[in-house]
Design an enzyme around this catalytic site. Structure first.
Site, PDB file in Angstrom:
ATOM      1  N   TYR A  18       3.312  -7.580   4.152  1.00 18.20           N
ATOM      2  CA  TYR A  18       4.073  -8.221   3.073  1.00 18.20           C
ATOM      3  C   TYR A  18       3.470  -7.931   1.700  1.00 18.20           C
ATOM      4  O   TYR A  18       3.199  -8.840   0.921  1.00 18.20           O
ATOM      5  CB  TYR A  18       4.172  -9.742   3.304  1.00 18.20           C
ATOM      6  CG  TYR A  18       4.506 -10.106   4.733  1.00 18.20           C
ATOM      7  CD1 TYR A  18       5.795  -9.922   5.227  1.00 18.20           C
ATOM      8  CD2 TYR A  18       3.527 -10.599   5.604  1.00 18.20           C
ATOM      9  CE1 TYR A  18       6.101 -10.226   6.540  1.00 18.20           C
ATOM     10  CE2 TYR A  18       3.829 -10.900   6.918  1.00 18.20           C
ATOM     11  CZ  TYR A  18       5.112 -10.704   7.385  1.00 18.20           C
ATOM     12  OH  TYR A  18       5.403 -11.001   8.685  1.00 18.20           O
ATOM     13  N   TYR A 146      10.116 -19.260  12.672  1.00 23.14           N
ATOM     14  CA  TYR A 146       9.697 -17.869  12.450  1.00 23.14           C
ATOM     15  C   TYR A 146       9.476 -17.232  13.819  1.00 23.14           C
ATOM     16  O   TYR A 146       8.788 -17.802  14.670  1.00 23.14           O
ATOM     17  CB  TYR A 146       8.401 -17.798  11.617  1.00 23.14           C
ATOM     18  CG  TYR A 146       7.928 -16.372  11.501  1.00 23.14           C
ATOM     19  CD1 TYR A 146       8.500 -15.510  10.568  1.00 23.14           C
ATOM     20  CD2 TYR A 146       6.969 -15.852  12.374  1.00 23.14           C
ATOM     21  CE1 TYR A 146       8.123 -14.181  10.492  1.00 23.14           C
ATOM     22  CE2 TYR A 146       6.584 -14.522  12.307  1.00 23.14           C
ATOM     23  CZ  TYR A 146       7.163 -13.695  11.364  1.00 23.14           C
ATOM     24  OH  TYR A 146       6.796 -12.375  11.296  1.00 23.14           O
ATOM     25  N   ASP A 248       9.049 -19.823  22.060  1.00 21.83           N
ATOM     26  CA  ASP A 248       8.175 -18.841  21.439  1.00 21.83           C
ATOM     27  C   ASP A 248       6.807 -19.505  21.215  1.00 21.83           C
ATOM     28  O   ASP A 248       6.621 -20.253  20.258  1.00 21.83           O
ATOM     29  CB  ASP A 248       8.809 -18.388  20.114  1.00 21.83           C
ATOM     30  CG  ASP A 248       7.919 -17.448  19.314  1.00 21.83           C
ATOM     31  OD1 ASP A 248       6.743 -17.284  19.676  1.00 21.83           O
ATOM     32  OD2 ASP A 248       8.412 -16.895  18.307  1.00 21.83           O
ATOM     33  N   LYS A 277      -0.275 -12.922  20.456  1.00 24.59           N
ATOM     34  CA  LYS A 277      -1.431 -13.267  19.620  1.00 24.59           C
ATOM     35  C   LYS A 277      -2.729 -13.481  20.414  1.00 24.59           C
ATOM     36  O   LYS A 277      -3.413 -12.517  20.718  1.00 24.59           O
ATOM     37  CB  LYS A 277      -1.098 -14.476  18.748  1.00 24.59           C
ATOM     38  CG  LYS A 277      -0.116 -14.145  17.616  1.00 24.59           C
ATOM     39  CD  LYS A 277      -0.071 -15.274  16.624  1.00 24.59           C
ATOM     40  CE  LYS A 277       0.932 -15.056  15.512  1.00 24.59           C
ATOM     41  NZ  LYS A 277       0.423 -14.252  14.417  1.00 24.59           N
TER      42      LYS A 277
HETATM   43  N1  PMP Z   1       6.635 -15.618  16.774  1.00 21.73           N
HETATM   44  C1  PMP Z   1       5.749 -16.429  16.178  1.00 21.73           C
HETATM   45  C2  PMP Z   1       5.856 -17.909  16.393  1.00 21.73           C
HETATM   46  C3  PMP Z   1       4.751 -15.886  15.363  1.00 21.73           C
HETATM   47  O1  PMP Z   1       3.889 -16.716  14.752  1.00 21.73           O
HETATM   48  C4  PMP Z   1       4.665 -14.487  15.213  1.00 21.73           C
HETATM   49  C5  PMP Z   1       3.601 -13.833  14.348  1.00 21.73           C
HETATM   50  N2  PMP Z   1       3.239 -14.486  13.213  1.00 21.73           N
HETATM   51  C6  PMP Z   1       5.602 -13.668  15.860  1.00 21.73           C
HETATM   52  C7  PMP Z   1       6.566 -14.271  16.642  1.00 21.73           C
HETATM   53  C8  PMP Z   1       5.581 -12.169  15.716  1.00 21.73           C
HETATM   54  O2  PMP Z   1       4.496 -11.623  16.377  1.00 21.73           O
HETATM   55  P1  PMP Z   1       3.938 -10.160  15.973  1.00 21.73           P
HETATM   56  O3  PMP Z   1       3.423 -10.293  14.577  1.00 21.73           O
HETATM   57  O4  PMP Z   1       2.867  -9.894  16.986  1.00 21.73           O
HETATM   58  O5  PMP Z   1       5.078  -9.221  16.073  1.00 21.73           O
END
Ligand code: PMP
Length: 438
Positions: A18, A146, A248, A277
């Site tokens: 970003y 998100y 998620d 993650k």
């Molecule tokens: N979902 C959530 C809840 C996240 O926090 C993130 C990453 N910040 C993602 C999806 C996307 O994961 P990545 O950056 O490994 O593509």
């Protein structure tokens, strides 16, 4: 290259997350990291408050995780997953099936969180196609969510802070209910809190394939905490209206919110669960999408049950090996006690910020501590200031927040909370001077 040359080349040629190529915020060059400390090429040693964006739960350069990678490296670093399999992938699948809810019995390994989200959406869509219900092709989610930066993931991110304006006409339009009301305590639940969501699912269920949500903690959409009862009722409504539930847990998984997975706090089972993650303890990119027998066996509009996805680096053996070692390390540790004491210490120490005018809210949940400000911070000022104070904290917008590795010592955590107080106080002073026109 000297550190200065490195910084200059990076600034001219390399995008960071970003950021702009025209007005980049200089990146700090890392030489090494050990435990909870990051050492810069320029000599500063920083206490890490980020776990490198929710990943490095055990800290950096961990001997057990290093050993797992090295051992696997001596066997095979990567091999295609089409037609081949290997012990690390099978061991990881078994571990994940054992530690997640009973109904989740099938695993797809993807290569990042966003791709995992794409796969979860594809699973849900393919499931309904195979049932002859092609009208169930939309997703329902909540505002302030998100889910990643790829296109399907972006389409379920918050429409205001999630790039929807930039890609109008490109992003598929899904359904958004109001964000779940924030909740700080179990006493805060009110039956009307679910009303907005209930209305949406009641009106649109015939065209909804799945609900997708971050359980209990909404991460990049504002680090908002919501009530487990909300999630429990979402599950019940999904059951009532024949809609799949995708959770998620990319940010919340592996102990961060105080339970191994956040959905456990609502005592429910998702139909599809996305992990990423911290899955590899912060060593490598990997995500896993787990689902039930109903969904996995229900997929297959062509009668063969084929899930149409297959990334090149799917099930990478190095990533799977380190994930197996990281999960084992976590489960054998006293992570619950550690997370609880991190929460208690953060709550006590960050509460000092509440006396500052610029502070809108201070909140903690598990090993997540947030100071929400009334106005957005200037990254060009705040980032170097934190480095001067010997900490690595990466605010965004109005949020100054920490989610340290679970192995952080109390003195190191105090260094983080004190740095936050110092920097936020300075920001408060600046804001006062600006407002008084000085
Ligand atoms: N979902 C959530 C809840 C996240 O926090 C993130 C990453 N910040 C993602 C999806 C996307 O994961 P990545 O950056 O490994 O593509």
């Amino acid at each position: 290259m000297t550190p200065d040359q490195l910084i200059a080349y990076d600034k001219t040629h390399i995008w960071h997350p970003y950021t702009s190529m025209q007005n980049p915020i200089p990146a700090f060059p890392v030489a090494s990291a050990q435990g909870v400390e990051i050492t810069l090429e320029t000599g500063e040693v920083l206490v890490d408050g980020t776990s490198s964006w929710w990943t490095a739960l055990h800290g950096y350069n961990h001997p057990v995780l290093n050993e797992a990678v090295t051992e696997q490296l001596g066997k095979v670093a990567h091999v295609m997953f089409g037609g081949l399999t290997h012990a690390p992938a099978v061991a990881l699948a078994k571990q994940l099936i054992d530690i997640t809810s009973e109904n989740l019995q099938h695993v797809f390994f993807a290569d990042s969180g966003s791709v995992g989200v794409e796969v979860s959406i594809k699973m849900a869509l393919q499931y309904w196609l195979a049932q002859g219900r092609s009208e169930k092709h939309r997703l329902l989610t909540v505002r302030s969510g998100y889910h990643g930066d790829t296109f399907a993931a972006m389409s379920v991110c918050d429409p205001v802070n999630g790039m929807h304006d930039m890609f109008t006409g490109v992003l598929i339009k899904h359904l958004f209910a109001e964000a779940p009301p924030r909740s700080a305590s179990p006493a805060q639940w009110q039956d009307s809190d679910i009303d907005a969501f209930k209305t949406m699912i009641t009106e649109h269920h015939a065209e909804i394939a799945a609900v997708i949500l971050e359980p209990i903690v909404q991460n990049a959409g504002g680090i908002r905490f919501y009530h487990p009862e909300y999630l429990r009722q979402v599950r019940a409504l999904c059951d009532e209206f024949d809609v799949l539930l995708i959770l998620d847990e990319i940010a919340t998984g592996f102990g961060r919110t105080g339970s191994l997975f956040a959905y456990e706090q609502a005592d429910i089972e998702p139909d599809i669960l996305v992990l990423g993650k911290a899955l590899t303890g912060g060593y490598m990119t990997l995500s896993a999408v787990l689902t039930s027998r109903k969904v996995a066996h229900g997929i297959g509009s062509d009668g063969q049950g084929v899930l149409m996805h297959g990334p090149t680096f799917m099930g990478n053996p190095l990533a799977c090996s380190v994930a197996v070692a990281s999960i084992k390390l976590l489960l054998e540790s006293d992570w619950q006690t550690r997370v609880m004491s991190i929460e208690t210490q953060m709550r006590e120490e960050l509460s000092a910020c509440l006396e500052l005018d610029i502070v809108a809210d201070v909140r903690t949940k598990g090993a997540i501590g947030v100071v929400e400000l009334k106005q957005a911070v200037d990254m060009h000022w705040i980032q170097p200031r934190f480095v001067e104070l010997g900490v690595w904290i990466r605010p965004f917008g109005k949020l100054v927040y920490i989610m340290p590795p679970f192995v952080i010592e109390p003195a190191q955590l105090s260094k983080l909370t004190q740095a936050i107080f110092t920097v936020v106080s300075e920001f408060d002073q600046q804001a006062m001077q600006n407002n008084s026109g000085k």
